[in-house]
Scaffold this motif. Structure first.
Motif, short mmCIF file in Angstrom:
data_model
loop_
_atom_site.label_atom_id
_atom_site.label_comp_id
_atom_site.label_asym_id
_atom_site.label_seq_id
_atom_site.Cartn_x
_atom_site.Cartn_y
_atom_site.Cartn_z
N LEU A 22 0.83 -1.21 0.00
CA LEU A 22 0.00 0.00 0.00
C LEU A 22 0.87 1.26 0.00
O LEU A 22 0.55 2.23 -0.68
CB LEU A 22 -0.93 0.00 1.21
N ALA A 23 1.95 1.25 0.76
CA ALA A 23 2.86 2.41 0.78
C ALA A 23 3.46 2.65 -0.60
O ALA A 23 3.58 3.79 -1.04
CB ALA A 23 3.96 2.19 1.82
N ARG A 24 3.83 1.57 -1.30
CA ARG A 24 4.37 1.73 -2.66
C ARG A 24 3.34 2.33 -3.61
O ARG A 24 3.65 3.20 -4.40
CB ARG A 24 4.80 0.37 -3.21
N LEU A 25 2.11 1.83 -3.51
CA LEU A 25 1.07 2.36 -4.39
C LEU A 25 0.76 3.82 -4.08
O LEU A 25 0.54 4.62 -4.98
CB LEU A 25 -0.19 1.50 -4.27
N ARG A 26 0.76 4.18 -2.80
CA ARG A 26 0.53 5.59 -2.43
C ARG A 26 1.65 6.47 -2.95
O ARG A 26 1.42 7.57 -3.42
CB ARG A 26 0.41 5.72 -0.92
N ALA A 27 2.89 5.98 -2.85
CA ALA A 27 4.04 6.75 -3.35
C ALA A 27 3.95 6.93 -4.86
O ALA A 27 4.33 7.97 -5.39
CB ALA A 27 5.34 6.05 -2.97
N ALA A 28 3.42 5.93 -5.55
CA ALA A 28 3.29 6.03 -7.00
C ALA A 28 2.21 7.04 -7.38
O ALA A 28 2.25 7.62 -8.45
CB ALA A 28 2.95 4.67 -7.59
N ARG A 29 1.26 7.29 -6.51
CA ARG A 29 0.17 8.21 -6.80
C ARG A 29 0.46 9.64 -6.35
O ARG A 29 -0.32 10.53 -6.56
CB ARG A 29 -1.11 7.75 -6.10
N GLN A 30 1.61 9.91 -5.71
CA GLN A 30 1.94 11.21 -5.15
C GLN A 30 2.03 12.35 -6.17
O GLN A 30 1.70 13.46 -5.84
CB GLN A 30 3.26 11.15 -4.38
N PRO A 31 2.45 12.17 -7.43
CA PRO A 31 2.67 13.30 -8.33
C PRO A 31 1.41 14.08 -8.72
O PRO A 31 1.42 14.79 -9.68
CB PRO A 31 3.31 12.68 -9.56
#
Length: 135
Positions: free
Chosen positions: A21-30
């Motif tokens: 989930l943390a990886r997916l959230r980081a991918a959605r940050q931009p």
């Protein structure tokens, strides 16, 4: 006991899920820079419209004033209005050239991050802990 648990440690599975989930959230940050970019583009568009209208208004004002003083209605007003439009277009084109010179194309980092997250999911298995596909 016919029921068998595939993973004896549910805490480990929960930690793995949190990492994913943390990886997916980081991918959605931009998302935030995109919104800032949108606002800066809107400001530039308003600047160009304002420059165009200002050129038109100034040309019309000068032409109308000279026509009133010299009694040559409407020729100077038309001439200076056209000159004001041309000046406004030139200023707009200069602003567009500055914008184009400063433009840096965005990298497709978001797409690459999503692909990396997908590959990481494949490497970890299907998430069922037994290595078998869901049926």
């Amino acid at each position: 006991m016919g029921h068998q648990v595939s993973d004896p440690d549910p805490k480990r599975k929960l930690e793995e899920l949190e990492i994913r989930l943390a990886r997916l959230r980081a991918a959605r940050q931009p998302e935030k820079p995109h919104q800032q970019d949108y606002h800066s583009q809107a400001q530039l568009a308003w600047r160009m419209v304002t420059e165009m209208v200002a050129g038109l208004a100034i040309g019309f004002g000068i032409g109308f004033g000279l026509d009133t003083l010299l009694g040559s209605t409407p020729w100077l007003m038309v001439t200076f209005t056209v000159l004001g439009i041309v000046a406004g277009i030139r200023v707009m084109m200069r602003s567009a050239a500055e914008l184009q010179a400063d433009y840096v194309p965005p990298e497709d980092a978001g797409d690459l991050q999503d692909d990396d997250a997908f590959e990481a999911d494949e490497d970890e298995g299907n998430g069922y802990g037994d290595g078998n596909a869901r049926r």
